[in-house]
Structure formats: structure tokens, C-alpha cells
Design a protein around this motif. Structure first.
Motif, short mmCIF file in Angstrom:
data_model
loop_
_atom_site.label_atom_id
_atom_site.label_comp_id
_atom_site.label_asym_id
_atom_site.label_seq_id
_atom_site.Cartn_x
_atom_site.Cartn_y
_atom_site.Cartn_z
N PRO A 271 -52.63 -16.50 -27.41
CA PRO A 271 -51.93 -16.72 -26.13
C PRO A 271 -50.41 -16.75 -26.30
N SER A 272 -49.88 -15.70 -26.88
CA SER A 272 -48.46 -15.62 -27.18
C SER A 272 -47.99 -14.19 -26.98
N GLN A 273 -46.77 -14.03 -26.44
CA GLN A 273 -46.21 -12.71 -26.16
C GLN A 273 -47.10 -11.92 -25.20
N VAL A 274 -47.74 -12.63 -24.28
CA VAL A 274 -48.66 -12.00 -23.34
C VAL A 274 -48.71 -12.86 -22.08
N ASP A 275 -49.10 -12.26 -20.96
CA ASP A 275 -49.19 -13.00 -19.70
C ASP A 275 -50.61 -13.51 -19.47
N TYR A 276 -50.72 -14.62 -18.77
CA TYR A 276 -52.02 -15.21 -18.48
C TYR A 276 -52.98 -14.23 -17.79
N PRO A 277 -52.55 -13.47 -16.77
CA PRO A 277 -53.51 -12.56 -16.12
C PRO A 277 -54.11 -11.54 -17.09
N ASP A 278 -53.36 -11.15 -18.12
CA ASP A 278 -53.89 -10.19 -19.08
C ASP A 278 -54.99 -10.81 -19.93
N ILE A 279 -54.77 -12.05 -20.39
CA ILE A 279 -55.82 -12.74 -21.15
C ILE A 279 -57.04 -12.97 -20.27
N LEU A 280 -56.82 -13.41 -19.04
CA LEU A 280 -57.93 -13.66 -18.13
C LEU A 280 -58.74 -12.40 -17.89
N MET B 229 -45.22 -22.44 -30.33
CA MET B 229 -44.14 -21.46 -30.23
C MET B 229 -44.63 -20.19 -30.91
N PRO B 230 -43.98 -19.05 -30.64
CA PRO B 230 -44.44 -17.80 -31.25
C PRO B 230 -44.38 -17.83 -32.78
N ILE B 231 -45.38 -17.24 -33.41
CA ILE B 231 -45.36 -17.03 -34.86
C ILE B 231 -45.31 -15.54 -35.19
N PHE B 232 -45.17 -14.70 -34.15
CA PHE B 232 -44.97 -13.27 -34.35
C PHE B 232 -44.19 -12.76 -33.13
N GLY B 233 -43.54 -11.62 -33.30
CA GLY B 233 -42.78 -11.04 -32.20
C GLY B 233 -41.52 -11.83 -31.89
N ASP B 234 -41.09 -11.76 -30.65
CA ASP B 234 -39.87 -12.43 -30.19
C ASP B 234 -40.00 -13.93 -30.40
N PRO B 235 -39.16 -14.54 -31.23
CA PRO B 235 -39.28 -15.99 -31.48
C PRO B 235 -39.03 -16.83 -30.25
N ALA C 242 -52.05 -7.81 -28.39
CA ALA C 242 -51.53 -7.42 -27.09
C ALA C 242 -50.43 -6.37 -27.28
N PRO C 243 -50.24 -5.47 -26.30
CA PRO C 243 -50.94 -5.40 -25.01
C PRO C 243 -52.37 -4.89 -25.15
N TYR C 244 -53.24 -5.39 -24.28
CA TYR C 244 -54.65 -5.05 -24.35
C TYR C 244 -54.93 -3.77 -23.57
N PRO C 245 -55.55 -2.78 -24.21
CA PRO C 245 -55.90 -1.56 -23.48
C PRO C 245 -56.89 -1.85 -22.35
N THR C 246 -56.94 -0.97 -21.38
CA THR C 246 -57.93 -1.08 -20.32
C THR C 246 -59.34 -1.03 -20.91
N ASN C 247 -60.20 -1.90 -20.43
CA ASN C 247 -61.59 -1.97 -20.89
C ASN C 247 -61.70 -2.22 -22.40
N VAL C 248 -60.77 -3.02 -22.94
CA VAL C 248 -60.76 -3.24 -24.39
C VAL C 248 -62.03 -3.95 -24.86
N ALA C 249 -62.59 -4.84 -24.06
CA ALA C 249 -63.80 -5.54 -24.49
C ALA C 249 -64.97 -4.58 -24.65
#
Length: 299
Positions: free
Chosen positions: A18-27, A49-55, A276-283
């Protein structure tokens, strides 16, 4: 080979940091996965806090987010891979976890570990930023063992109790509501050090380790856990061996090879980390690309 004495298909899940991503994308991803029976569990991580990407990028608090996702899903088991025992007092954590188990209708797998290594600078900074003490490894592992004892007791005890440990002290401790699951949610402990493996042998139903390194080391760690179980008279097969493996969208063959090595090494619980970013229909893609092609494993 590690502990198991059966031939069966591994259990597969996903992890969305849950980092460097928006809640709707995880949901979106969790809702997609909840409709796919091959994906049996889903996980978040526990960093502040982030451990990868933009601190300075966004990171959601894991247990708050897990409760929201529990309310929006119906089938998958779910958990935090794994909770840092350094972040929350164990009695508070027991109450948080019991709440999530109730919200989810009894689907929580309770993941916990000693917390981030001091050698990880991006993880270390989150303690100072939140006013949290950062103790040495001995303190971290010792307090983890006491936390597991206290948390289980809060989930199962019908009467208030006192606890006077080296690291944890409680007076009149009592937990209610209780978790839905009886006697309590399964406990997953994450870690690879020998000291942590002794805590695993005593307290865990599942043990998780990050993959990506030499498979020989994974096998050695699993064999060491077998030894610690034998020393306390516990059946090593009672602890499910779990592994977290990163997914490559561009080179799925690498992920498939890593899954095959883990399954051959006796890991019966596989968590696939989705960047992330998660592709469409990634699951659906994960289920078709990796789970449907995985053979049974032999322990």
C-alpha cells in the motif's frame, strides 16, 4: 527436503504493497481477486513511509486499510505481511486484529514479525519520523515472543489477567470482542534469523520468508526450523511454510521459475507480490499465468 509429508497443490495469494499507489487501485485488484477462486488469500505490508520509489510518496497504514478491504471482500483470507511488532503495543494490536477478524467474518491470517532491520535506511527513518523507539535485535525478538503470548491470551482468555514480562507488562488485560475464529486466527511469523525461527517453532501456524535468494538458503532455514520444533516436541509439519515472491509482468517466466523452485523446496503457501501500477485484470492474469500452471509439491 523440508517438513511436509504430503503431495498437494500450494495455496496462492497476492500482495499489494500500500505504497506509491492509490486506494481505488488496490481496492480494484482485491475485488477482482476475490472473484477468482484460485487466489485464496491477499496481503498488505506494514510500513509507515515508503521503502521504495519516491521517499515522499504516499503509504497507507496497513491495518486500517486491511479493515476497509475486508469489508469490500467476501471470500479471500487476508492479512498483513507482516505486522511490525515495533509499531504497536501488543495488547492494542490484539484488539485491532480481533476487530478485523470480526469485520471480515473470520478470514484473518495474523502476520507478525520483529520489525525492519536496522540496516535498511529507508525503513529505519519511519521510527524517528513517528517518535517510535528502535531497539536492538535481541529486544526485537524477545518482545516478539512475549507479544505472541499476550496476543493469543487476549484472544482466548475469558478473564482479565496481568502479565509481567521482560518487555511487556499488562495489568487487568482483557480482550473483547473475541475474534470470530476459534481458538484464534492463524498466526504467521515472518523472518529468517535463527532467533526468530525459535519464536516461530513455539508460536506460529505459518512461517513466511521472502524469496528471491538462493533456494538452498531457503531449504537450510526450513531445516533449521524443523530442528527447533523437534527440540520442543512440536511436529514440524504443523507449521505451513510460506514464501513471498515478486511478480514480473514483463518476464513472467522468471516468476514461474521462482514459483517452481519454491514448490519443489516444500513451500505450500505462495504469496505473489504485485508491483504497481496494476495492469487491467491483473488478478485474472496471475491466476492464468502462474497458478493454473503450477504442479503439486512434495515435502
Amino acid at each position: 527436503m523440508p517438513h511436509t509429508q504430503r503431495t498437494s497443490r500450494p495455496s496462492f495469494g497476492i500482495m499489494t504493497a500500500p505504497s506509491q499507489v492509490d486506494y481505488p487501485d488496490i481496492l480494484r485488484v482485491w475485488r477482482e481477486a476475490d472473484a477468482i477462486p484460485e487466489i485464496e488469500h491477499a496481503w498488505l505490508f506494514d510500513h509507515l513511509m515508503p521503502i521504495f520509489g519516491d521517499p515522499n510518496g504516499p503509504t497507507y497504514e496497513g491495518w486500517t486499510l486491511l479493515s476497509a478491504l475486508a469489508a469490500h471482500t467476501a471470500r479471500m483470507r487476508l492479512g498483513v505481511l507482516v505486522t511490525s511488532n515495533r509499531f504497536r503495543p501488543p495488547a492494542m494490536l490484539a484488539r485491532i486484529a480481533a476487530t478485523v477478524d470480526v469485520v471480515s467474518g473470520g478470514r484473518l491470517d495474523f502476520g507478525i514479525g520483529a520489525g525492519s532491520r536496522p540496516s535498511h535506511p529507508l525503513a529505519r527513518r519511519e521510527y524517528e519520523a513517528h517518535g517510535l523507539p528502535f531497539h536492538d535485535a535481541e529486544h526485537a525478538v524477545g518482545s516478539l515472543a512475549e507479544a505472541c503470548t499476550v496476543i493469543r491470551r487476549l484472544w482466548t482468555s475469558d478473564e482479565p489477567f496481568d502479565f509481567d514480562g521482560t518487555y511487556v507488562r499488562l495489568t487487568g488485560a482483557y480482550g473483547k470482542p473475541k475474534p470470530v475464529q476459534r481458538p484464534h486466527p492463524p498466526i504467521m511469523i515472518g523472518g529468517r534469523s535463527s532467533a526468530t525461527l525459535r519464536v516461530v517453532a513455539e508460536h506460529a501456524d505459518l512461517r513466511n520468508i521472502p524469496g528471491g535468494g538462493p533456494v538452498d538458503d531457503l531449504v537450510r532455514r526450513s531445516t533449521l526450523l524443523d530442528k527447533y520444533c523437534a527440540e520442543i516436541g512440536r511436529d514440524p509439519a504443523s507449521i505451513v511454510r510460506s514464501i513471498h515472491l515478486p511478480v514480473s509482468y514483463d518476464q513472467p517466466g522468471h516468476t514461474r521459475d521462482a514459483i517452481g523452485e519454491a514448490v519443489d523446496a516444500g513451500f505450500g503457501h505462495v504469496i505473489l507480490g504485485l508491483p504497481a501500477p496494476y495492469p487491467t485484470n491483473v488478478a485474472r492474469w496471475v491466476a492464468d499465468e502462474f497458478i493454473g500452471t503450477t504442479p503439486t509439491y512434495r515435502g
